[in-house]
Design a protein around this motif. Structure first.
Motif, PDB file in Angstrom:
ATOM      1  N   ARG A 100      56.016 -55.937 -67.485  1.00  0.00           N
ATOM      2  CA  ARG A 100      56.024 -56.455 -68.857  1.00  0.00           C
ATOM      3  C   ARG A 100      55.347 -55.451 -69.789  1.00  0.00           C
ATOM      4  NH1 ARG A 100      56.004 -62.181 -69.901  1.00  0.00           N
ATOM      5  NH2 ARG A 100      57.092 -63.237 -68.221  1.00  0.00           N
ATOM      6  N   TRP A 101      55.711 -55.508 -71.056  1.00  0.00           N
ATOM      7  CA  TRP A 101      55.115 -54.642 -72.071  1.00  0.00           C
ATOM      8  C   TRP A 101      53.675 -55.055 -72.318  1.00  0.00           C
ATOM      9  CZ3 TRP A 101      57.459 -50.428 -74.075  1.00  0.00           C
ATOM     10  CH2 TRP A 101      58.827 -50.316 -73.870  1.00  0.00           C
ATOM     11  N   ASN A 102      52.768 -54.079 -72.426  1.00  0.00           N
ATOM     12  CA  ASN A 102      51.387 -54.416 -72.767  1.00  0.00           C
ATOM     13  C   ASN A 102      51.112 -54.015 -74.217  1.00  0.00           C
ATOM     14  OD1 ASN A 102      50.012 -51.735 -72.882  1.00  0.00           O
ATOM     15  ND2 ASN A 102      50.511 -51.638 -70.701  1.00  0.00           N
ATOM     16  N   PRO A 103      50.064 -54.582 -74.818  1.00  0.00           N
ATOM     17  CA  PRO A 103      49.794 -54.316 -76.239  1.00  0.00           C
ATOM     18  C   PRO A 103      49.584 -52.842 -76.560  1.00  0.00           C
ATOM     19  CG  PRO A 103      48.472 -56.162 -75.476  1.00  0.00           C
ATOM     20  CD  PRO A 103      49.131 -55.571 -74.263  1.00  0.00           C
ATOM     21  N   GLU A 104      48.994 -52.105 -75.645  1.00  0.00           N
ATOM     22  CA  GLU A 104      48.753 -50.689 -75.897  1.00  0.00           C
ATOM     23  C   GLU A 104      50.076 -49.921 -75.970  1.00  0.00           C
ATOM     24  OE1 GLU A 104      45.258 -52.711 -74.324  1.00  0.00           O
ATOM     25  OE2 GLU A 104      47.240 -52.513 -73.429  1.00  0.00           O
ATOM     26  N   GLN A 105      51.008 -50.239 -75.080  1.00  0.00           N
ATOM     27  CA  GLN A 105      52.331 -49.605 -75.144  1.00  0.00           C
ATOM     28  C   GLN A 105      53.027 -49.960 -76.456  1.00  0.00           C
ATOM     29  OE1 GLN A 105      53.757 -51.443 -71.512  1.00  0.00           O
ATOM     30  NE2 GLN A 105      54.036 -49.438 -70.565  1.00  0.00           N
ATOM     31  N   LEU A 106      52.922 -51.210 -76.855  1.00  0.00           N
ATOM     32  CA  LEU A 106      53.589 -51.649 -78.080  1.00  0.00           C
ATOM     33  C   LEU A 106      52.987 -50.985 -79.315  1.00  0.00           C
ATOM     34  CD1 LEU A 106      54.100 -55.422 -77.241  1.00  0.00           C
ATOM     35  CD2 LEU A 106      55.831 -53.617 -77.253  1.00  0.00           C
ATOM     36  N   LEU A 107      51.675 -50.757 -79.301  1.00  0.00           N
ATOM     37  CA  LEU A 107      51.031 -50.081 -80.424  1.00  0.00           C
ATOM     38  C   LEU A 107      51.539 -48.642 -80.541  1.00  0.00           C
ATOM     39  CD1 LEU A 107      48.955 -49.945 -82.715  1.00  0.00           C
ATOM     40  CD2 LEU A 107      47.252 -49.321 -80.991  1.00  0.00           C
ATOM     41  N   VAL A 108      51.584 -47.926 -79.423  1.00  0.00           N
ATOM     42  CA  VAL A 108      52.076 -46.555 -79.439  1.00  0.00           C
ATOM     43  C   VAL A 108      53.554 -46.531 -79.829  1.00  0.00           C
ATOM     44  CG1 VAL A 108      52.459 -44.477 -78.037  1.00  0.00           C
ATOM     45  CG2 VAL A 108      50.314 -45.751 -77.820  1.00  0.00           C
ATOM     46  N   ALA A 109      54.334 -47.483 -79.299  1.00  0.00           N
ATOM     47  CA  ALA A 109      55.756 -47.566 -79.658  1.00  0.00           C
ATOM     48  C   ALA A 109      55.922 -47.821 -81.148  1.00  0.00           C
ATOM     49  CB  ALA A 109      56.452 -48.654 -78.851  1.00  0.00           C
ATOM     50  N   SER A 110      55.091 -48.685 -81.709  1.00  0.00           N
ATOM     51  CA  SER A 110      55.168 -48.990 -83.136  1.00  0.00           C
ATOM     52  C   SER A 110      54.888 -47.744 -83.979  1.00  0.00           C
ATOM     53  CB  SER A 110      54.176 -50.101 -83.471  1.00  0.00           C
ATOM     54  OG  SER A 110      54.172 -50.368 -84.846  1.00  0.00           O
ATOM     55  N   LEU A 111      53.857 -46.975 -83.614  1.00  0.00           N
ATOM     56  CA  LEU A 111      53.569 -45.729 -84.337  1.00  0.00           C
ATOM     57  C   LEU A 111      54.759 -44.784 -84.269  1.00  0.00           C
ATOM     58  CD1 LEU A 111      49.942 -45.024 -83.074  1.00  0.00           C
ATOM     59  CD2 LEU A 111      50.608 -45.616 -85.413  1.00  0.00           C
ATOM     60  N   SER A 112      55.328 -44.646 -83.070  1.00  0.00           N
ATOM     61  CA  SER A 112      56.454 -43.732 -82.877  1.00  0.00           C
ATOM     62  C   SER A 112      57.684 -44.195 -83.649  1.00  0.00           C
ATOM     63  CB  SER A 112      56.772 -43.609 -81.384  1.00  0.00           C
ATOM     64  OG  SER A 112      57.859 -42.745 -81.179  1.00  0.00           O
ATOM     65  N   GLN A 113      57.974 -45.496 -83.603  1.00  0.00           N
ATOM     66  CA  GLN A 113      59.132 -46.034 -84.328  1.00  0.00           C
ATOM     67  C   GLN A 113      58.986 -45.823 -85.827  1.00  0.00           C
ATOM     68  OE1 GLN A 113      58.822 -50.008 -82.355  1.00  0.00           O
ATOM     69  NE2 GLN A 113      61.053 -49.937 -82.528  1.00  0.00           N
ATOM     70  N   CYS A 114      57.818 -46.149 -86.369  1.00  0.00           N
ATOM     71  CA  CYS A 114      57.604 -45.989 -87.809  1.00  0.00           C
ATOM     72  C   CYS A 114      57.755 -44.529 -88.217  1.00  0.00           C
ATOM     73  CB  CYS A 114      56.222 -46.506 -88.200  1.00  0.00           C
ATOM     74  SG  CYS A 114      56.095 -48.298 -88.189  1.00  0.00           S
ATOM     75  N   HIS A 115      57.181 -43.628 -87.427  1.00  0.00           N
ATOM     76  CA  HIS A 115      57.284 -42.202 -87.726  1.00  0.00           C
ATOM     77  C   HIS A 115      58.742 -41.757 -87.702  1.00  0.00           C
ATOM     78  CE1 HIS A 115      57.206 -37.868 -86.825  1.00  0.00           C
ATOM     79  NE2 HIS A 115      56.161 -37.867 -87.633  1.00  0.00           N
ATOM     80  N   MET A 116      59.485 -42.152 -86.652  1.00  0.00           N
ATOM     81  CA  MET A 116      60.884 -41.754 -86.532  1.00  0.00           C
ATOM     82  C   MET A 116      61.711 -42.270 -87.704  1.00  0.00           C
ATOM     83  SD  MET A 116      63.802 -42.847 -83.786  1.00  0.00           S
ATOM     84  CE  MET A 116      63.794 -44.514 -84.449  1.00  0.00           C
ATOM     85  N   LEU A 117      61.569 -43.540 -88.029  1.00  0.00           N
ATOM     86  CA  LEU A 117      62.388 -44.122 -89.098  1.00  0.00           C
ATOM     87  C   LEU A 117      62.077 -43.484 -90.448  1.00  0.00           C
ATOM     88  CD1 LEU A 117      62.310 -47.797 -87.844  1.00  0.00           C
ATOM     89  CD2 LEU A 117      64.265 -46.222 -87.786  1.00  0.00           C
ATOM     90  N   TRP A 118      60.808 -43.189 -90.708  1.00  0.00           N
ATOM     91  CA  TRP A 118      60.442 -42.528 -91.954  1.00  0.00           C
ATOM     92  C   TRP A 118      60.991 -41.104 -91.975  1.00  0.00           C
ATOM     93  CZ3 TRP A 118      59.611 -43.577 -96.642  1.00  0.00           C
ATOM     94  CH2 TRP A 118      58.962 -42.705 -97.508  1.00  0.00           C
TER      95      TRP A 118
END
Length: 150
Positions: A55-73
């Protein structure tokens, strides 16, 4: 003019094994993250904290969120600036450091590799470029509350 976007999620604990949290080892850390639209996201804690590695853990989701936001911008800026990106992949990395009083996030590193149509854009894409239209990885450090555009 300010435009406000709101985001609502529900986090529901699904790890009650019958006795609730009557002991540190008596419950699972399993939970679901839900929002209107997408399917539920299975969550847990990091396996180091008795979590389920499937299962996804909060730390993975935090890093994924940073990466997603950076990519989309980044993709937005390229599209607006006439730079044609044909592929993008980021192998982001985060660190959680623990000490006697708890833990805290350390800066995360984003390492995007981009591919461009035609001739590499050089400085307009903000990063080192190699022949063949692929930008080499460029590391960007981010800290909680800070986003650095690479």
């Amino acid at each position: 003019m300010t435009t406000t976007h709101t985001y609502d999620v529900t986090v529901a604990w699904t790890g009650n094994l019958g006795t609730g949290t009557d002991g540190y080892r008596s419950y699972a850390r399993d939970h679901e993250v839900r929002a209107d639209g997408p399917p539920p996201l299975p969550g847990s804690s990091d396996p180091a904290f008795r979590g389920d590695p499937a299962r996804w853990n909060p730390e993975q989701l935090l890093v994924a969120s940073l990466s997603q936001c950076h990519m989309l911008w980044y993709l937005h800026l390229c599209a607006a600036g006439g730079v044609v990106v044909t592929a993008y992949e980021d192998r982001a990395h985060g660190v959680l450091a623990m000490d006697g009083s708890g833990g805290g996030g350390r800066p995360s590193a984003l390492s995007p590799v981009r591919r461009f149509a035609g001739q590499p854009p050089g400085g307009r894409a903000n990063g080192p470029v190699v022949q063949g239209g692929t930008a080499a990885p460029r590391r960007s450090a981010t800290s909680p509350g800070t986003v650095n555009d690479a």
